[in-house]
Design a protein around this motif. Structure first.
Motif, PDB file in Angstrom:
ATOM      1  N   GLY A  99      49.989 -66.750  12.861  1.00  0.00           N
ATOM      2  CA  GLY A  99      50.805 -65.705  13.395  1.00  0.00           C
ATOM      3  C   GLY A  99      51.758 -64.951  12.396  1.00  0.00           C
ATOM      4  N   SER A 100      51.766 -65.556  11.131  1.00  0.00           N
ATOM      5  CA  SER A 100      52.398 -65.011  10.124  1.00  0.00           C
ATOM      6  C   SER A 100      51.903 -64.106   9.155  1.00  0.00           C
ATOM      7  CB  SER A 100      53.372 -66.099   9.476  1.00  0.00           C
ATOM      8  OG  SER A 100      53.885 -65.687   8.066  1.00  0.00           O
ATOM      9  N   ASP A 101      52.167 -62.904   8.938  1.00  0.00           N
ATOM     10  CA  ASP A 101      51.619 -62.058   8.140  1.00  0.00           C
ATOM     11  C   ASP A 101      51.675 -62.666   6.474  1.00  0.00           C
ATOM     12  OD1 ASP A 101      50.756 -59.941   9.949  1.00  0.00           O
ATOM     13  OD2 ASP A 101      52.719 -59.475  10.124  1.00  0.00           O
ATOM     14  N   THR A 102      52.805 -62.862   6.320  1.00  0.00           N
ATOM     15  CA  THR A 102      53.240 -63.505   4.927  1.00  0.00           C
ATOM     16  C   THR A 102      52.148 -64.701   4.604  1.00  0.00           C
ATOM     17  OG1 THR A 102      55.550 -63.092   5.052  1.00  0.00           O
ATOM     18  CG2 THR A 102      54.736 -64.819   3.512  1.00  0.00           C
ATOM     19  N   GLN A 103      52.104 -65.504   5.531  1.00  0.00           N
ATOM     20  CA  GLN A 103      50.820 -66.507   5.352  1.00  0.00           C
ATOM     21  C   GLN A 103      49.456 -66.087   5.082  1.00  0.00           C
ATOM     22  OE1 GLN A 103      51.460 -69.606   8.406  1.00  0.00           O
ATOM     23  NE2 GLN A 103      53.346 -70.192   7.750  1.00  0.00           N
ATOM     24  N   ALA A 104      49.151 -65.166   5.955  1.00  0.00           N
ATOM     25  CA  ALA A 104      47.881 -64.573   5.736  1.00  0.00           C
ATOM     26  C   ALA A 104      47.727 -63.962   4.472  1.00  0.00           C
ATOM     27  CB  ALA A 104      47.725 -63.625   7.116  1.00  0.00           C
ATOM     28  N   ALA A 105      48.736 -63.113   4.040  1.00  0.00           N
ATOM     29  CA  ALA A 105      48.540 -62.428   2.727  1.00  0.00           C
ATOM     30  C   ALA A 105      48.504 -63.399   1.595  1.00  0.00           C
ATOM     31  CB  ALA A 105      49.722 -61.565   2.531  1.00  0.00           C
ATOM     32  N   LEU A 106      49.361 -64.563   1.757  1.00  0.00           N
ATOM     33  CA  LEU A 106      49.300 -65.687   0.545  1.00  0.00           C
ATOM     34  C   LEU A 106      48.036 -66.422   0.733  1.00  0.00           C
ATOM     35  CD1 LEU A 106      53.158 -66.742   0.760  1.00  0.00           C
ATOM     36  CD2 LEU A 106      52.040 -65.121  -1.172  1.00  0.00           C
ATOM     37  N   GLY A 107      47.658 -66.498   2.069  1.00  0.00           N
ATOM     38  CA  GLY A 107      46.250 -67.336   1.999  1.00  0.00           C
ATOM     39  C   GLY A 107      45.201 -66.871   1.488  1.00  0.00           C
ATOM     40  N   LEU A 108      45.152 -65.456   1.742  1.00  0.00           N
ATOM     41  CA  LEU A 108      44.018 -64.713   1.076  1.00  0.00           C
ATOM     42  C   LEU A 108      44.067 -64.669  -0.536  1.00  0.00           C
ATOM     43  CD1 LEU A 108      43.763 -61.575   3.753  1.00  0.00           C
ATOM     44  CD2 LEU A 108      42.144 -63.137   3.289  1.00  0.00           C
ATOM     45  N   ALA A 109      45.189 -64.417  -1.009  1.00  0.00           N
ATOM     46  CA  ALA A 109      45.436 -64.502  -2.395  1.00  0.00           C
ATOM     47  C   ALA A 109      45.147 -65.766  -3.075  1.00  0.00           C
ATOM     48  CB  ALA A 109      46.842 -64.097  -2.816  1.00  0.00           C
ATOM     49  N   ALA A 110      45.497 -66.829  -2.421  1.00  0.00           N
ATOM     50  CA  ALA A 110      45.120 -68.293  -2.732  1.00  0.00           C
ATOM     51  C   ALA A 110      43.664 -68.475  -2.836  1.00  0.00           C
ATOM     52  CB  ALA A 110      46.027 -69.345  -1.920  1.00  0.00           C
ATOM     53  N   ALA A 111      42.964 -67.968  -1.802  1.00  0.00           N
ATOM     54  CA  ALA A 111      41.520 -68.358  -1.647  1.00  0.00           C
ATOM     55  C   ALA A 111      40.731 -67.327  -2.861  1.00  0.00           C
ATOM     56  CB  ALA A 111      41.179 -67.532  -0.111  1.00  0.00           C
ATOM     57  N   ALA A 112      41.264 -66.198  -3.138  1.00  0.00           N
ATOM     58  CA  ALA A 112      40.636 -65.696  -3.925  1.00  0.00           C
ATOM     59  C   ALA A 112      40.844 -65.998  -5.428  1.00  0.00           C
ATOM     60  CB  ALA A 112      41.358 -64.102  -4.094  1.00  0.00           C
ATOM     61  N   LEU A 113      42.148 -66.588  -5.744  1.00  0.00           N
ATOM     62  CA  LEU A 113      42.407 -67.376  -6.905  1.00  0.00           C
ATOM     63  C   LEU A 113      41.589 -68.513  -7.057  1.00  0.00           C
ATOM     64  CD1 LEU A 113      44.293 -67.715  -9.417  1.00  0.00           C
ATOM     65  CD2 LEU A 113      45.743 -69.262  -7.985  1.00  0.00           C
ATOM     66  N   THR A 114      41.235 -69.399  -5.887  1.00  0.00           N
ATOM     67  CA  THR A 114      40.584 -70.363  -6.057  1.00  0.00           C
ATOM     68  C   THR A 114      38.961 -70.135  -6.599  1.00  0.00           C
ATOM     69  OG1 THR A 114      42.045 -71.602  -4.440  1.00  0.00           O
ATOM     70  CG2 THR A 114      39.909 -72.463  -4.850  1.00  0.00           C
ATOM     71  N   GLY A 115      38.539 -69.047  -5.541  1.00  0.00           N
ATOM     72  CA  GLY A 115      37.023 -68.766  -5.413  1.00  0.00           C
ATOM     73  C   GLY A 115      36.534 -67.820  -6.715  1.00  0.00           C
TER      74      GLY A 115
END
Length: 243
Positions: A99-115
């Motif tokens: 439910g957190s927009d902040t967590q959503a944005a950070l999660g997508l960035a972290a996924a991109a950094l990893t992948g």
């Protein structure tokens, strides 16, 4: 519905572009301080090996390349990534279980950094200018693009596997296992290139590689934090207005 017509997409896109520009310039500063000395050292080794023959004069002087060219490249690269992150956020936000927009944005960035950064780096770490066989550039480019795509597949597989479990530790275990399986298969199937000369300084090689990884890590970290910081006030304002 076209993506441009989705409610709130254009404001999100603008925020992504702005965050990307700032992240790109920040990463450019790190690359200038931590990476350029290693590139200059590698170029000096290459020139010494060729007997000082520099070949044709470059169209752009090295000093301009390492300052204006560097910041222009990282800035534009950051803007492009910011647009991609904003688009991915728009398309995937409703599917992210937070439910957190902040967590959503950070999660997508972290996924991109990893992948698209970490997974390719561990298989094909970057080499300085003096390293690499021009005859294999097409094969190396194709292999890099393949491992980049498979890195994203690995992240996607990890998310899907984690969602099959109900307990936190089982989600972590399932996601990690799926990620490692895909990455292991990719690393096994893709070719390996050994093009570093035996007499090339190992310390210089790894200093260059670590600085390259650091540049990417700073870019994606700053982009994720910047984008999250820009969209959260906008979301809060929209909620208050709607109320």
């Amino acid at each position: 519905m076209p993506l441009s017509n989705r409610p709130g997409y254009l404001p999100l896109l603008l925020r992504g572009l702005l965050a990307g520009l700032a992240a790109g310039l920040l990463a450019g500063g790190f690359a200038y301080l931590a990476g350029e000395p290693h590139i200059n050292a590698a170029i000096a080794i290459e020139e010494a090996a060729s007997g000082g023959a520099g070949g044709e004069a470059p169209l752009v002087e090295r000093d301009i390349q390492s300052t204006v060219g560097l910041f222009l490249a990282t800035g534009l690269y950051g803007v492009a990534l910011g647009g991609i992150l904003a688009t991915a956020y728009t398309l995937l936000r409703r599917h992210l279980r937070t439910g957190s927009d902040t967590q959503a944005a950070l999660g997508l960035a972290a996924a991109a950094l990893t992948g698209i950064v970490v997974v390719p780096f561990l298989k094909y770490p970057p080499n300085p200018p003096a390293v690499g066989n021009p005859d294999t550039i097409d094969q190396r480019t194709a292999a890099y693009l393949a491992v980049l795509a498979l890195g994203l597949v690995a992240v996607w597989a990890a998310v899907l596997a984690a969602r099959t479990q109900s307990h936190q530790w089982r989600r972590a275990a399932a996601g990690t296992a799926a990620f490692l399986v895909v990455v292991g298969i990719a690393y096994t199937l893709l070719p390996t290139f050994h093009e570093v000369p035996a007499d090339f300084p190992a310390t210089l090689l790894w200093d260059f590689r670590i600085s390259s990884l650091g540049t990417q890590a700073i870019l994606w970290t700053a982009l994720g934090i910047g984008f999250a910081g820009l969209i959260t006030p906008a979301r809060q304002k929209a909620t208050v207005t709607a109320a």
